[in-house]
Scaffold this motif. Structure first.
Motif, PDB file in Angstrom:
ATOM      1  N   GLU A   1       0.838  -1.195   0.000  1.00 43.89           N
ATOM      2  CA  GLU A   1       0.000   0.000   0.000  1.00 43.89           C
ATOM      3  C   GLU A   1       0.878   1.252   0.000  1.00 43.89           C
ATOM      4  O   GLU A   1       2.072   1.192   0.307  1.00 43.89           O
ATOM      5  N   ARG A   2       0.261   2.386  -0.330  1.00 42.54           N
ATOM      6  CA  ARG A   2       0.989   3.653  -0.361  1.00 42.54           C
ATOM      7  C   ARG A   2       0.375   4.630   0.634  1.00 42.54           C
ATOM      8  O   ARG A   2      -0.847   4.821   0.647  1.00 42.54           O
TER       9      ARG A   2
ATOM     10  N   PRO B   1       5.724  19.914  10.859  1.00 39.03           N
ATOM     11  CA  PRO B   1       4.857  19.439   9.779  1.00 39.03           C
ATOM     12  C   PRO B   1       5.281  19.981   8.419  1.00 39.03           C
ATOM     13  O   PRO B   1       5.794  21.095   8.313  1.00 39.03           O
ATOM     14  N   ASP B   2       5.064  19.192   7.385  1.00 41.33           N
ATOM     15  CA  ASP B   2       5.272  19.671   6.018  1.00 41.33           C
ATOM     16  C   ASP B   2       4.151  20.605   5.597  1.00 41.33           C
ATOM     17  O   ASP B   2       4.357  21.504   4.775  1.00 41.33           O
ATOM     18  N   GLU B   3       2.977  20.380   6.159  1.00 43.45           N
ATOM     19  CA  GLU B   3       1.825  21.218   5.846  1.00 43.45           C
ATOM     20  C   GLU B   3       1.045  21.490   7.122  1.00 43.45           C
ATOM     21  O   GLU B   3       0.687  20.556   7.845  1.00 43.45           O
TER      22      GLU B   3
ATOM     23  N   ALA C   1       7.198  10.307  13.842  1.00 44.16           N
ATOM     24  CA  ALA C   1       6.703  10.973  12.625  1.00 44.16           C
ATOM     25  C   ALA C   1       7.787  11.186  11.582  1.00 44.16           C
ATOM     26  O   ALA C   1       7.585  10.882  10.388  1.00 44.16           O
ATOM     27  N   MET C   2       8.926  11.703  11.972  1.00 47.54           N
ATOM     28  CA  MET C   2       9.967  12.032  10.994  1.00 47.54           C
ATOM     29  C   MET C   2      10.519  10.767  10.329  1.00 47.54           C
ATOM     30  O   MET C   2      10.701  10.717   9.107  1.00 47.54           O
TER      31      MET C   2
ATOM     32  N   GLY D   1       7.786   8.439   2.406  1.00 45.64           N
ATOM     33  CA  GLY D   1       7.742   9.561   1.471  1.00 45.64           C
ATOM     34  C   GLY D   1       6.492  10.399   1.570  1.00 45.64           C
ATOM     35  O   GLY D   1       6.279  11.312   0.758  1.00 45.64           O
ATOM     36  N   ALA D   2       5.670  10.141   2.575  1.00 47.78           N
ATOM     37  CA  ALA D   2       4.410  10.879   2.729  1.00 47.78           C
ATOM     38  C   ALA D   2       4.623  12.158   3.538  1.00 47.78           C
ATOM     39  O   ALA D   2       5.487  12.214   4.415  1.00 47.78           O
ATOM     40  N   PRO D   3       3.838  13.207   3.265  1.00 48.41           N
ATOM     41  CA  PRO D   3       3.967  14.453   4.017  1.00 48.41           C
ATOM     42  C   PRO D   3       3.317  14.366   5.399  1.00 48.41           C
ATOM     43  O   PRO D   3       2.349  13.632   5.602  1.00 48.41           O
ATOM     44  N   LEU D   4       3.880  15.144   6.317  1.00 45.04           N
ATOM     45  CA  LEU D   4       3.337  15.262   7.675  1.00 45.04           C
ATOM     46  C   LEU D   4       2.386  16.449   7.729  1.00 45.04           C
ATOM     47  O   LEU D   4       2.743  17.561   7.328  1.00 45.04           O
TER      48      LEU D   4
END
Length: 301
Positions: A73-74, A130-132, A91-92, A99-102
């Motif tokens: 799964e992705r 967080p990335d976003e 998380a990091m 490769g998913a954003p936080l």
């Protein structure tokens, strides 16, 4: 004391995924303790392309277990309820592995450390970024799932719950836990904000809660009402202790929590402080200077 319908019966094997509802799986980390109960639950939302809610503590065995559960799964999004290590310590590493954003409300709210404040075992994750940044009402979508962010300050100012509206399910992080009441720890934890967030939950139509620690909570409105009543009764208990001449947090905590595991007395003292800050703000209680762990309190005239 108000009777809260706690849910303490939970069956699981650490590291082994359980399917709790259509499109909802959970893997529990092997980090049991007085603040985490049986351990931190990482939720997998969807099938094939999935979102993760709370990767959990910085534990390589848990990382391996979740990645194993996700084989083939992705991960498209990693959602963080708040910035305590038992929720986002991994998380990091998890973001690097997938490769998913936080996504979260923000970094841990930085405050001056008070030397006289008891420490919480869970602790803050100051490294998380967080990335976003997402706020109340943010929508995160994937194949056959749609998640909405619900800002619920109180436990921490950056606390988010995540809703699956079609299933009328809410992932409550530490805002609502079935096995125990939530710690509201100043300086960032705020009892008035927590009560306001409880009122917000009562205005929703969720039919089940999935907390990060412990079993799912059915009949959630009944549970929230009981927790709210409990908090207001704690206000009344503290006022009663002040009437009896106990004028400091240490003595008030010892009297009010005599039947509670002493490992939790530090957290209980922080809850008392949160209540006292609320009572000082609304004029029911007076203290000399700013409310703090070592301040002296008295009833207002």
């Amino acid at each position: 004391m108000a009777s809260i319908p706690f849910v303490k019966d939970i069956h699981f094997t650490p590291g082994v995924p359980d399917r709790l509802a259509p499109g909802v799986r959970r893997v529990i980390a092997n980090n049991p303790g007085p603040f985490t109960y049986t351990g931190s639950g990482t939720y997998i939302i969807g099938e094939g392309e999935v979102a993760i809610i709370d990767p959990g503590p910085d534990d390589d065995a848990h990382l391996e277990a979740v990645l194993k559960a996700l084989k083939g799964e992705r991960v498209t999004h990693i959602l963080i309820t708040h910035t305590h290590r038992d929720h986002c310590g991994l998380a990091m590493k998890f973001a690097e592995a997938t490769g998913a954003p936080l996504l979260g409300f923000g970094a841990h709210p930085v405050r001056e450390k008070k030397d006289d404040a008891p420490a919480l075992d869970e602790g803050a994750d100051y490294s998380y970024a967080p990335d976003e940044i997402i706020g109340d009402g943010a929508v995160i979508e994937g194949p056959n799932w749609r998640i909405e962010a619900v800002h619920t300050p109180g436990h921490l100012s950056n606390h988010l719950c995540f809703a699956l509206p079609e299933q009328k399910a809410l992932f409550t992080g530490d805002h609502m836990m079935g096995w125990a009441t939530t710690v509201v720890a100043p300086p960032d934890g705020d009892m008035t904000a927590y009560l306001d967030s409880l009122d917000r939950l009562l205005a929703r139509d969720d039919e089940i809660y999935f907390p990060t620690h412990g079993a799912p909570i059915a009949n959630p409105k009944r549970f929230v009402r009981a927790v709210r009543t409990h908090r207001l009764m704690r206000d009344a208990q503290i006022l009663d202790q002040l009437k009896k001449g106990r004028d400091n947090i240490k003595d008030i905590t010892a009297a009010m929590y005599s039947d509670v595991d002493k490992r939790l007395h530090g957290a209980a003292a922080l809850n008392v402080l949160a209540h006292l800050i609320r009572l000082v703000r609304n004029g029911a209680v007076i203290c000399d200077g700013e409310p703090g762990m070592k301040a002296t309190y008295r009833l207002s005239d």
